[in-house]
Design an enzyme around this catalytic site. Structure first.
Site, short mmCIF file in Angstrom:
data_model
loop_
_atom_site.label_atom_id
_atom_site.label_comp_id
_atom_site.label_asym_id
_atom_site.label_seq_id
_atom_site.Cartn_x
_atom_site.Cartn_y
_atom_site.Cartn_z
N ASP A 17 0.50 -1.30 0.15
CA ASP A 17 -0.37 -0.11 0.13
C ASP A 17 0.69 1.10 -0.09
O ASP A 17 2.15 1.34 0.24
CB ASP A 17 -1.12 -0.41 1.32
N TRP A 22 3.42 7.60 -2.44
CA TRP A 22 4.57 7.87 -2.84
C TRP A 22 4.98 8.73 -3.76
O TRP A 22 6.34 9.75 -3.89
CB TRP A 22 5.23 6.21 -3.03
N GLU A 64 -11.96 -4.94 -5.65
CA GLU A 64 -12.86 -3.47 -5.49
C GLU A 64 -12.15 -2.65 -6.23
O GLU A 64 -12.29 -1.60 -6.39
CB GLU A 64 -12.65 -3.02 -3.71
N ASN A 65 -10.25 -2.83 -6.63
CA ASN A 65 -9.67 -2.12 -7.65
C ASN A 65 -10.24 -1.63 -8.67
O ASN A 65 -9.54 -1.14 -9.42
CB ASN A 65 -7.70 -2.18 -7.38
N ARG A 68 -11.53 1.78 -9.97
CA ARG A 68 -10.21 2.83 -9.58
C ARG A 68 -10.81 3.53 -10.97
O ARG A 68 -11.40 2.77 -12.04
CB ARG A 68 -8.67 2.65 -10.19
C1 FPP Z 1 -2.33 -0.08 -3.80
O1 FPP Z 1 -1.25 1.64 -3.50
C2 FPP Z 1 -1.27 -0.72 -4.84
C3 FPP Z 1 -1.38 -1.10 -5.69
C4 FPP Z 1 -3.58 -1.10 -5.89
C5 FPP Z 1 -1.02 -1.82 -6.83
C6 FPP Z 1 -0.42 -2.76 -5.95
C7 FPP Z 1 0.69 -3.14 -7.12
C8 FPP Z 1 2.30 -3.33 -7.73
C9 FPP Z 1 2.70 -2.62 -6.53
C10 FPP Z 1 2.81 -3.04 -8.89
C11 FPP Z 1 2.44 -3.86 -10.13
C12 FPP Z 1 2.69 -5.64 -9.11
C13 FPP Z 1 3.57 -6.56 -9.10
C14 FPP Z 1 3.01 -8.03 -8.61
C15 FPP Z 1 4.07 -6.69 -10.12
P1 FPP Z 1 -2.45 2.77 -3.80
O2 FPP Z 1 -2.45 2.52 -4.67
O3 FPP Z 1 -3.60 2.11 -3.07
O4 FPP Z 1 -1.77 3.61 -2.88
P2 FPP Z 1 -2.63 5.03 -2.16
O5 FPP Z 1 -3.45 4.54 -0.42
O6 FPP Z 1 -1.38 5.76 -1.46
O7 FPP Z 1 -3.14 5.58 -2.87
#
Ligand code: FPP
Length: 246
Positions: A17, A22, A64-65, A68
């Site tokens: 997360d 970031w 749920e994603n 987005r």
């Molecule tokens: C959560 O951060 C992250 C995700 C929903 C996506 C995770 C995906 C990766 C790390 C990239 C590719 C994965 C692999 C396995 C190669 P967020 O976007 O919810 O962050 P926030 O809460 O700060 O908005």
């Protein structure tokens, strides 16, 4: 602190997360955070190998994603496709088995096909990288209940035979041991529909570090914290005492 070998988690599961935050901190688009996050995935695979962790499950995309913004979803799917294509040979060379848990039928066909190609090519290896995609713990359980109901209806499963083992056997990856340690980055104190059945006795470690910054020091901090935990599984004995009395 050096982590003694018997205290190394066999299975680590991670809620990755903080990619969006970031990127925001740097004035960059959210996708730049996901790109940086996929670099962290490569690093964490190395740390797990070096530490002797046998199973690593990564929560990459929840059911749920899908809600987005469309460009973020498309970008994440493209990133995943690229990751799999560029990393496939490495997984074979490192002898790591790739597995996908979740509603793989929801994924774009090209991504699903490349994932499945790598799953087949690595199927014989013992160490595992499990990627949760279009995953939710509740839908995994609903799926298991449906499988059980169908078997009861067909007369191949007696209702009295439905126990915890019967449910576990119908999860996406029934042979994978439950996670010993679940890590969540970015400081959020939520399970977010991740491995709801499997987390019954998992230890939790939450770090304020955002996923793209989760590098060796943060990983070692999680392992050190885990090594100090006294796992009692609802009883009074530590896991070491349990092992010693077996
Ligand atoms: C959560 O951060 C992250 C995700 C929903 C996506 C995770 C995906 C990766 C790390 C990239 C590719 C994965 C692999 C396995 C190669 P967020 O976007 O919810 O962050 P926030 O809460 O700060 O908005």
């Amino acid at each position: 602190m050096e982590v003694s070998e018997h205290k190394v988690p066999r299975h680590i599961a991670i809620i990755m997360d903080g990619n969006g935050r970031w990127a925001k901190q740097r004035g960059e688009p959210r996708l730049a955070g996901h790109e940086a996050g996929s670099e962290t995935v490569r690093c964490v695979l190395n740390y797990c190998r070096d530490a002797g962790v046998r199973y690593l499950t990564l929560y990459a995309f929840s059911t749920e994603n899908w809600s987005r913004p469309q460009d973020e979803v498309a970008g994440l799917m493209a990133l995943l496709g690229t990751f799999i294509q560029t990393y496939a040979d490495d997984l074979v060379a490192r002898q790591v088995r790739l597995r996908v848990i979740g509603r793989r039928e929801d994924l774009p066909a090209a991504v699903r096909e490349s994932l499945e190609r790598v799953e087949r090519a690595t199927a014989a290896f013992e160490r595992q990288l499990i990627i949760a995609l279009s995953y939710s713990g509740r839908s995994e359980l609903v799926r298991a209940v449906r499988l059980i109901a169908a078997e009861v209806k067909a007369g191949t499963l007696a209702p009295e035979a439905i126990d915890e083992a019967a449910v576990s056997a119908r999860l996406y990856a029934p042979d994978v041991p439950d996670p010993d340690l679940i890590i969540r980055t970015s400081g959020e104190l939520r399970i977010s529909n991740f491995l709801l059945w499997q987390c019954a006795y998992s230890e939790f470690f939450v770090t304020p570090v955002l996923w793209p910054d989760f590098r060796e020091a943060a990983f070692n901090e999680a392992l050190t914290a885990y090594a100090k935990r006294d796992r009692r599984y609802g009883g009074v004995k530590s896991s070491e005492e349990q092992e010693a009395s077996l």
